[in-house]
Design an enzyme around this catalytic site. Sequence first.
Site, short mmCIF file in Angstrom:
data_model
loop_
_atom_site.label_atom_id
_atom_site.label_comp_id
_atom_site.label_asym_id
_atom_site.label_seq_id
_atom_site.Cartn_x
_atom_site.Cartn_y
_atom_site.Cartn_z
N ARG A 100 23.66 -72.85 77.08
CA ARG A 100 22.27 -72.59 77.98
C ARG A 100 21.20 -73.51 77.51
O ARG A 100 19.97 -73.00 78.18
CB ARG A 100 21.84 -71.14 77.53
CG ARG A 100 23.12 -70.06 77.91
CD ARG A 100 22.36 -68.68 77.75
NE ARG A 100 21.88 -68.03 76.59
CZ ARG A 100 21.35 -67.02 76.38
NH1 ARG A 100 21.20 -66.12 77.32
NH2 ARG A 100 20.48 -66.94 75.15
N ASN A 117 18.66 -82.69 74.01
CA ASN A 117 19.77 -82.11 73.01
C ASN A 117 21.17 -83.20 73.32
O ASN A 117 22.03 -82.82 72.39
CB ASN A 117 19.93 -81.02 73.60
CG ASN A 117 18.84 -79.87 73.14
OD1 ASN A 117 18.24 -80.14 72.03
ND2 ASN A 117 18.90 -78.76 73.87
N ASP A 130 21.53 -78.45 69.24
CA ASP A 130 20.83 -77.36 69.68
C ASP A 130 21.69 -76.29 70.29
O ASP A 130 21.22 -75.84 71.59
CB ASP A 130 19.69 -77.75 70.55
CG ASP A 130 18.47 -76.57 70.45
OD1 ASP A 130 18.75 -75.72 69.71
OD2 ASP A 130 17.50 -76.70 71.13
#
Length: 197
Positions: free
Chosen positions: A62, A68, A82
């Site tokens: 998500r 990231n 993350d």
Amino acid sequence: AFARRSGNSREPYLVMPIAGGGDLGVRRRTEAYRYSIDWILVVAKQLTSALVAANAAGIIHRNIKPANVLFTGQGQEIWLSDFGIALIREPIRPEDGDAWVEQQAFVAPELEQGSQLDVTPAADVYSLGKVFYFMYSGGQDAPHHLTGSAEHNAIFQKGKRCKLLGGLLREMICPLQDRLKTMPEVEGRLESIERCE
């Protein structure tokens, strides 16, 4: 970085790895991927493989975005980081909705309100498509939906593999009902692009 295993000073330190190569959002790195299918495939396959494993374990990331995607050094080996707002299917925690933060241009449309708990791997497919577009375009954000318009098709006219990538992205960056639903589907399409002469 170092961290103690516990408060006992006689226990050894654990060495935590550092991503010395920075993240995908760094301009000089992003520009290096512009229109480079070979380089994009190296990173894309690693990201997809990580998400195949996560989704198979019932984890939806998500929060897939360039910041990231971390590079371990100056090469193209990456880590996906993350998982802090990831949805872990079992058990579903009531605070998951509160933990959601807006993640700019890479969030799937069905998650934009931030309170959606019935999340499927298709949300990760959408965000990953946006990251692929970001790499291919040299740091441009993809539109909300990548249509087959002449404007969108224009940047994918640099050979057969580019056209195939454009077709894949149109099936990733699109409304949920039209989108590829699983990471193995994306993985298979990437393999087809890689095999294409």
